[in-house]
Design an enzyme around this catalytic site. Structure first.
Site, short mmCIF file in Angstrom:
data_model
loop_
_atom_site.label_atom_id
_atom_site.label_comp_id
_atom_site.label_asym_id
_atom_site.label_seq_id
_atom_site.Cartn_x
_atom_site.Cartn_y
_atom_site.Cartn_z
N HIS A 65 -8.68 18.09 48.18
CA HIS A 65 -8.43 19.50 48.43
C HIS A 65 -6.94 19.74 48.60
CE1 HIS A 65 -8.91 17.54 52.34
NE2 HIS A 65 -8.05 18.42 52.81
N CYS A 187 -5.70 18.75 60.56
CA CYS A 187 -5.25 17.96 59.42
C CYS A 187 -4.19 18.76 58.67
CB CYS A 187 -6.41 17.59 58.50
SG CYS A 187 -7.11 18.97 57.58
#
Length: 684
Positions: A65, A187
């Site tokens: 991603h 993250c």
């Protein structure tokens, strides 16, 4: 709102053999729907995110991603592989592949949907259903949440606690043995691992007797702060993060486990056990302010000592660099205005007899202001090395150690050693178990007092003078550099500056050069010149390569190449990072060669530099400036030529031998501009 995933974005028979091929295959489907405008540019962003941390997860999941300017709307593509594809998960290949594409400015609603998917992936029934699916449309609906995941049979036997209400024995608030944990997950992208780690920790907390766990997710769409009362009542803290924890000071004074986000996904039970053990031993942590600092990324307990040492040193160097830039450029400007003899000006004359209309007075003012900034170099270096090791309590003894290093003439090396000593002392004191009544004053009074006294003794009476002797020998050696010794040092420094494009090796070489400016001589000025020249080469070379052979680069890289001219000329080595992220071997190897060439030539030409930064904008302050520019040009040309050569050797599509009309190259086909095509050229 367009559906994030449709049947056209589902491949139940993904035949790719590598993660790069899988990402390309799924991305092609996004391109065909007009949701990705530049395939290669988007894949470069995916690769850059993958380089930060593998996206494979236990349980057969791959979840590449990224955020990208080449994405028109948040999109999710799904592929199922029969053979499995290696995405770096500890338990082996992944068969369920999710490619998430988020625009650079994705709104909160879309990111919430993506985070919901991340949580679904922690559900075994959801994954089982995906593995058994036979229809692309139904699979897309399932992922969107249009069709609920089949509940396990056991779920119908006993209603959820929220419907029946907990019994008195089950109410956590009435159970004195409940261990309360607060956790934070985050993250770099904030759209996948953040929420998967949260789900994993929450599920494990619910399944663990005597544990109550709540999580604060700090995702891309922002975060909702935990109630201060919840934090205050917590017995322990878990940080599972790969970016700095925001407002970290809220969790100060509690037993803390600090790890990477994937640890929160893969081993939540171990983290819960570890924080309970720390609480039993009475260990606490004092957290610094939650700004973006290197210390925030240095807490992974799985790091080896060498990795931790590098992070601690980089913490000090990163805080020192602004002082170097400000002080060095002020001194450089003063030399440009008043000549090198401005250094002989008495500082008291600036205070007592400043003349607003005198260029000499302004030059002297800038010189002594720059000197004042330079005076902080060693204390700041030592202070923030200690901070990187022990958080805020390390600041006071670290600054004291740096100041003493200056006093005893131990210089830059003294600051390095003093910072490590100060941090180690604070870490040792923090491990001492103290009564609860003293915990509040430990980081404010006790630790700074005791550690500063010990640092003073060690720096003055034990290590200060030996380090000062080594520093003097190093300064004398730099002053005597000539011939082959200087050239070899130039090659080494040039290679370090160009090898990791602003990373640890680059910063070590730069810090070594800047340290020499504290006591400048002919050798240290040559070192500074070689370091800056080599650091300019990688971005300038990429700019040149994209200009002379643009067809070898994507459209996004061609645009980055235009910016790289300015970044390279300004001595910002990081300008080459976008190119290295997309094609590491063909960019980094040529950069190393070119950096070594430039460093050697700069030393050979006896070029000198008194300013620690500035690029071509401080050329008037460079000794042998014309030959210095020749050294930069030579390294730039070598790097650009090697990059073009290596990229040209890549396997190219076979030529047909016939003249062809103008075409647009798509991932698996060539779409002719002059003829109708299934995919519009503008979208491709």
């Amino acid at each position: 709102m367009t559906e994030m995933i449709t049947a056209d974005l589902v491949d139940l028979d993904l035949s790719a053999g590598t993660k790069e091929a899988a990402a390309r295959s799924l991305a092609e489907r996004m391109v065909a729907l007009g949701r990705v405008t530049d395939l290669d540019g988007f894949l470069a962003d995916v690769a850059a995110r993958e380089a930060q941390m593998p996206t494979g997860l236990d349980g057969g999941i791959g979840i590449p991603h990224c955020r990208s300017e080449h994405v028109t709307e948040p999109t999710l593509a799904f592929g199922r592989s029969a053979e499995g594809i290696d995405f770096g998960a500890p338990d082996g290949p992944a068969d369920l592949i999710f490619l998430i594409a988020a625009p650079a400015g994705a709104d909160d609603a879309h990111l919430t949907i993506l985070s919901s998917l991340a949580r679904q992936l922690m559900d075994e029934d959801f994954k089982t259903t995906l593995r058994a699916a036979t229809d692309a449309g139904a699979t897309a609906a399932l992922i969107r949440g249009d069709e609920p995941t089949p509940e396990p049979v056991e779920a119908a036997v006993e209603p959820p606690a929220s419907e029946t209400g907990p019994s008195d024995e089950e109410t956590p608030a009435q159970n004195p043995t409940v261990f309360k944990i607060v956790a934070v997950t985050s993250c770099p992208t904030g759209i996948a691992h953040t929420y998967m780690a949260a789900e994993s920790l929450e599920n494990t907390g619910r399944d663990t007797d005597g544990v109550e766990l709540v999580v604060e997710t700090q995702g891309s769409s922002g975060f909702t702060r935990l109630d201060p009362a919840v934090i205050a009542a917590a017995d322990g803290v878990i940080f599972a993060h790969d970016v700095p924890v925001r407002e970290k000071e809220r969790f100060a004074g509690k037993p803390t486990v600090d790890v990477g986000v994937k640890a929160g996904i893969n081993r939540p039970a171990e983290l819960i056990t570890e924080v309970r053990e720390k609480a039993a031993r009475g260990e606490t942590t004092a957290h610094a302010d939650a700004s973006s600092t290197p210390v925030d990324n240095s807490g992974d307990s799985t790091d080896g000592y060498g990795t931790k040492l590098r992070k601690w040193l980089m913490s000090g160097v990163s805080y020192m660099v602004p002082f170097v830039a400000a002080g060095g450029l002020l001194i450089a400007i003063s030399f440009a205005l008043g000549g090198y003899k401005i250094a002989d000006t008495d500082v008291q004359s600036v205070v007592d007899a400043f003349n607003w209309g005198s260029m000499h007075s302004w030059a002297a003012l800038m010189f002594w202001t720059g000197q004042a900034a330079f005076a902080f170099l060693v204390p700041v270096l030592a202070g923030y090395i200690a901070y990187g090791m022990a958080d805020r309590p390390g600041l006071v003894p670290g600054f004291v150690a740096g100041s003493i290093a200056v006093t005893v003439n131990a210089g830059f090396l003294g600051g390095l050693v003093g910072g490590l000593i100060a941090g180690a002392l604070v870490m040792a004191i923090q491990r001492v178990k103290v009564p609860d009544v003293l915990r509040g004053i430990m980081p404010v009074v006790v630790i700074p007092l005791v550690s500063s006294a010990l640092v003073g003794f060690l720096m003055f009476a034990v290590v200060g003078q030996p380090i000062a002797w080594v520093q003097t020998r190093l300064t004398d050696w730099l002053g005597s550099l000539s011939g082959s010794n200087a050239i070899i040092l130039g090659v080494v420094l040039g290679v370090m500056m160009a090898s990791d494009l602003g990373g640890p090796l680059n910063k070590v070489a730069y810090a070594f050069a800047v340290g020499g400016l504290a006591n400048p001589n002919d050798g240290s000025l040559k070192v500074m010149a070689a370091v800056m020249a080599a650091g300019m080469v990688p971005p300038l070379a990429m700019a040149l390569a994209t200009t002379v052979r643009s067809r070898l680069f994507t459209k996004a890289e061609q645009e980055n190449g235009k910016a790289a001219w300015v970044l390279g000329a300004s001595f910002i080595t990081e300008g080459a990072i976008p190119f290295a992220a997309a094609d590491p071997f063909r960019v980094i190897v040529p950069s190393i060669v070119g950096g070594g060439v430039t460093g050697a030539l700069s030393m050979t030409f006896d070029a000198t530099l008194r300013a620690p930064h500035g690029g071509i904008f401080v050329v008037p302050l460079i000794g042998n400036a014309w030959l210095y520019l020749v050294a930069i040009a030579a390294g730039t040309c070598v790097t650009a030529a090697l990059t073009v050569l290596l990229k040209s050797l890549r396997k190219q599509p076979a030529a047909t031998g016939q003249p062809q009309p103008e075409t647009v190259q798509a991932p698996s086909q060539t779409v002719t501009v002059t003829e109708p095509a299934a995919v519009q050229p503008a979208k491709v």
